[in-house]
Write an enzyme that holds these catalytic residues in place. Structure first.
Site, short mmCIF file in Angstrom:
data_model
loop_
_atom_site.label_atom_id
_atom_site.label_comp_id
_atom_site.label_asym_id
_atom_site.label_seq_id
_atom_site.Cartn_x
_atom_site.Cartn_y
_atom_site.Cartn_z
N GLY A 1 0.82 -1.20 0.00
CA GLY A 1 0.00 0.00 0.00
C GLY A 1 0.85 1.25 0.00
N ALA A 2 1.90 1.24 0.81
CA ALA A 2 2.80 2.39 0.90
C ALA A 2 4.03 1.96 1.68
CB ALA A 2 2.11 3.56 1.59
N MET A 3 5.05 2.82 1.67
CA MET A 3 6.31 2.50 2.34
C MET A 3 6.85 3.75 3.02
SD MET A 3 8.45 0.28 3.19
CE MET A 3 9.83 0.67 4.25
N GLU A 4 7.27 3.58 4.28
CA GLU A 4 7.62 4.70 5.14
C GLU A 4 9.07 5.15 5.02
OE1 GLU A 4 8.34 1.00 7.84
OE2 GLU A 4 6.94 1.60 6.27
N HIS B 1 -0.44 6.64 8.85
CA HIS B 1 0.33 5.46 9.25
C HIS B 1 1.79 5.60 8.82
CE1 HIS B 1 0.86 1.04 9.94
NE2 HIS B 1 1.77 1.20 8.99
N GLU B 2 2.01 5.94 7.55
CA GLU B 2 3.39 6.02 7.07
C GLU B 2 4.13 7.17 7.74
OE1 GLU B 2 4.25 3.46 5.59
OE2 GLU B 2 2.27 2.76 5.06
#
Length: 874
Positions: free
Chosen positions: A265-268, A301-302
């Site tokens: 979904g995404a990456m921090e 969240h990220e």
């Protein structure tokens, strides 16, 4: 079948790294057909390592080694094996210069450095950095990075990496470079870079200390109008994290990039968050309220990972929930504060029960902190994320918000810049609160969903009410015996007039019971009548609760329980009892009590409209399957359909009135009141069209034609597709595609509406979608919206009695495994619970798993899922 069986990695075998890398200098030259990666690693022996290893062993996959220098001299006696580079007899401290050649255009795994829509981007978690250069690719090796990216200026005007930009300039042959420096040590999984022809959208955020943070979002030109919501969400998250956790952002710049082809979904990544386009791009015309809500949550969240994941990271991948569980809990808190806390909790628990409980009960069950894995990508699971968040939530419940905040402050202060474990997190909470959480740690080490069996007695003469709670936990793979958990049960007692009863001398009407043994009894005195218990309020622990409520008591709780979550839960329990009584032949007609309960909901003024919308939705087929032994999906779905039809027909007039009273007019706004009104109105529309109501049909058609936002238009499309109105369905699908064929994210929703439809989403329909020009096998979103939605949500057709749905999924998994094993392993999950189903379905699913097991070129990712599902792997 594979000639070699992949070997598992075990937590018990963890050893500190033999070497540490303090600083990394990267120079990455990007070309159309390849990339050259020059890395200078400042390496020293780890004083904490007792092995005294002489050889340096670095990870690397699919790399072309161009040169290797140690302290400026060529290394002649190195060895390259599958997955490793060995440099023998290295000194105590040295520089290693490595040049590798890689081919991002051919990287269909979407791990490491790859190309998406002509853009270079990275995904390094969990073990992608080893596909860029040789490295100690493990989270407990933390280094400071300086990254110089060189590329053609015209094709790639935007060059991004972690940290702050420190240098830029022109090069020969129309090329240019930008150099970035990240001052904070980080593990290699947080490295990121992007190069592309992108539009930049800017904003800024002023921190509590007065620093101005430069916010930038980078998207393809066609998505320029879809950035506002993500940037607004980011600013909300930054302000919230300062207020609630005291965490201020630490760099001068924060960047967000949208990428179409992304496995996650995404990456921090530190300072450079990379998002799947579907999780960050939104406008009222193209995204629904649910998408707006999801984007706000994911962006938060990220961002929250900047502290809970980046500044303090996990020591090894067994500790993944250290960062993910804690951060999911934080983003859940944030979402509750931004909207309706009750609805946020309902949605989260609904997902937890239907999906994570199934994971706990299946062959892939594992503790929140797993003991072993074959492929770490398979352990980005609901257990690690969602159950991990519930474990943190229970600590918050046991300590209270003030002590929890003190514990989190201590955790961040004590471990800033370190790679640590879940035990370190719990220890900080213990030290701040002076509470002993030794037994509580079992939540991290024991798999499975605990079950609470509750009985009660009332002594009218003494006015004493006694609750007895017994806990147990089923056996899971590798864990046949479970020690008692430490379980917080939030509860209250309600009198027959609906008043909350005092539970103690202080007149508190709610308390938290703490279970630590196999059985506990709790007494409440001074009661004039037998109360109705309201148990597990707010879902205070991720458990299954068994108490013999009558249908009348459940109706009472639906209307009188002061806890919004428990009102919804009582409705779910009532509906489950009615549906399963029909499915199991105990009843032939639908009990009228649910109808009256729903009528009361619809006609009672002042209720949270979003909560009412959730309460109108019957328990999902997936949840009903979880509550049934040898599940016959067709029979369960048939009983559910009968109840839904009965309720909708009986409440037809009330549903029409809801449409008239609650649908918002005017311009679109993503704010709680409008979102709640649209949710309730569209829930009513769905029920009206399901029964073929003519007024519902007219309203759906009018809404589809006149809607000014995607929430209402997509709701109308779904209502028509999942209705008896065949001609209207076909016309609406054609019109929707004609209007939105140019927008990939909207087309993905068009795919999902069809593949998830119990009316039309059969194997033939879904096969046709795979042949559609807009479908792309190399785009994970398209794959998930067609194949994943069919197998995960359209249970009626996926579990077709002839086995066609299972065969279809097996064919697509086999195809995908050849070029994107992460996605193939994810798609195999619906097959893993084959033992849960009736014999004809069970045999079909197991047969597909055996066929996959016997493939000669099975990936590690899919091998682990298949063999564990069949009980052939530990």
């Amino acid at each position: 079948m594979r000639a070699e069986q992949p070997q598992a990695v075990h937590l018990a075998d963890y050893r500190v790294p033999a070497f540490l890398i303090d600083h990394v200098d990267l120079r990455i030259e990007l070309f159309e057909d390849c990339a050259l990666v020059h890395s200078r690693l400042n390496i020293r022996r780890n004083p904490a390592d007792e092995s005294q290893a002489r050889d340096l062993v670095l990870n690397g996959e699919e790399l072309g080694l161009e040169s290797l220098m140690l302290d400026g001299r060529p290394v002649e006696n190195h060895r390259v094996d599958e997955g490793f580079l060995t440099v023998p007899s290295v000194p105590e401290h040295f520089h290693l210069d490595v040049t590798t050649r890689i081919h991002p255009r051919d990287n269909t795994r979407l791990e490491g450095l790859y190309q998406s829509s002509g853009m270079f981007c990275t995904q390094c978690e969990a073990e992608g950095f080893r596909r860029i250069t040789y490295f100690l690719d493990r989270p407990d090796v933390m280094a400071c990075y300086r990254t110089r990216i060189e590329a053609d200026r015209e094709a790639y005007p935007v060059l991004l990496a972690n940290g702050n930009p420190v240098d830029w300039g022109e090069l020969e042959d129309g090329r240019h470079q930008v150099t970035w420096e990240d001052p904070y040590p980080k593990p290699s999984y947080l490295f990121a870079m992007v190069a592309g022809d992108l539009v930049e959208k800017r904003d800024e955020f002023v921190t509590g200390s007065g620093r101005t943070i430069d916010l930038r979002m980078y998207v393809e030109a066609r998505n320029e109008a879809k950035c506002e919501h993500a940037l607004a969400s980011l600013k909300k998250a930054m302000a919230w994290d300062e207020e609630v956790y005291g965490r201020e952002y630490d760099l001068d710049i924060f960047m967000v990039v949208a990428v179409d082809d992304f496995n996650m979904g995404a990456m921090e990544n530190k300072g450079l968050n990379i998002f799947n386009s579907s999780c960050v791009l939104a406008s009222p015309e193209t995204a629904t309220d649910a998408a707006y809500d999801r984007i706000e949550s994911i962006v938060a969240h990220e961002y929250f990972h900047n502290w809970s994941g980046n500044r303090v990271t996990c020591r090894d991948w067994f500790q993944l929930s250290l960062k993910e569980g804690f951060t999911v809990f934080r983003d859940n808190q944030f979402s509750a504060d931004m909207g309706s806390p009750t609805v946020q909790r309902i949605d989260h628990v609904n997902m937890l029960r239907t999906a994570q409980f199934a994971e706990d009960a299946g062959p892939m069950a594992h503790p929140v902190r797993p003991d072993s894995y074959i492929e770490i990508a398979n352990f980005y699971t609901l257990t690690v994320y969602e159950k991990g968040a519930e474990v943190v939530r229970m600590i918050h419940t046991l300590l209270g918000p003030d002590m929890f905040r003190e514990g989190s402050d201590l955790y961040f202060a004590r471990h800033d810049g370190q790679a640590v474990t879940t035990d370190d997190f719990v220890s900080a909470m213990e030290d701040a609160s002076s509470r002993d959480l030794t037994q509580f740690r079992r939540w991290y080490g024991q798999a499975g969903t605990p079950e609470l069996r509750v009985t009660d007695t009332f002594d009218a003469e003494s006015g004493t009410y006694t609750l007895t709670i017994r806990q147990s936990c089923p056996a899971t793979p590798g864990q046949s015996h479970k020690e008692p958990f430490h379980i917080p049960v939030r509860m209250g007692l309600i009198a027959s007039d609906g008043e909350a009863l005092p539970l103690d001398a202080e007149q508190n009407t709610e308390t938290v019971l703490e279970l630590t043994g196999d059985e506990h009894s709790f007494q409440f005195s001074g009661l004039a009548e037998r109360p109705v218990p309201s148990l597990l309020r707010g879902f205070s622990a991720p458990v299954k609760l068994d108490y013999p409520w009558t249908r009348d008591q459940l109706m009472f709780l639906m209307s009188r329980d002061p806890d919004g979550f428990n009102r919804w839960d009582a409705g779910q329990k009532l509906a489950v009892d009615v549906i399963l009584s029909i499915q199991q032949g105990r009843d032939t007609e639908v009990d009228p009590r649910p109808v009256e309960a729903y009528r009361t909901l619809l006609t009672t003024p002042g209720l949270d409209r979003a909560m009412v919308a959730r309460m109108l939705a019957l328990p999902s087929t997936a949840w009903l399957i979880e509550l049934t032994d040898e599940a016959d999906v067709a029979a369960i779905d048939g009983a559910r359909h009968q109840v839904e039809q009965t309720v909708a027909r009986a409440l037809r007039d009330e549903l029409v009135q809801v449409r008239a009273d609650h649908h918002p007019g005017g311009s679109y706004a993503f704010e709680p009141g409008q979102v709640a009104a649209r949710s309730l109105s569209n829930s009513a529309l769905t029920l009206l069209t399901r029964i073929g109501d003519e007024q519902g049909r007219e309203q759906a058609l009018a809404q589809f034609e006149q809607a000014t936002n995607m929430t209402d238009r997509l709701a109308a499309l779904k209502a028509l597709v999942d209705s008896p109105f065949s001609q209207e369905r076909e016309d609406a699908l054609a019109r929707f595609h004609a209007d939105w064929h140019h927008d990939p994210q909207v087309v993905e929703q068009w795919f999902a509406v069809q593949s998830g439809s119990p009316w039309i989403g059969n194997v033939n329909c879904v096969t046709e979608l795979l042949a559609h020009p807009a479908f792309d096998w190399k785009n994970p979103n398209k794959v998930r919206m067609v194949i994943g939605v069919f197998a995960g949500r359209n249970l009626t057709h996926f579990h077709s009695p002839d086995g066609s749905g299972h065969r279809f999924l097996g064919e697509q998994i086999r195809r995908l495994d050849a070029f994107n094993p992460q996605i193939s392993a994810q798609l195999a999950q619906p097959l893993t619970r084959w033992r849960q189903y009736a014999p004809h379905l069970r045999d079909s699913m197991a047969g597909i798993l055996r066929e996959l097991r016997d493939l000669p070129d099975l990936s590690r990712d899919l091998y682990e899922v298949v063999t564990k599902s069949l009980g052939e792997s530990g």
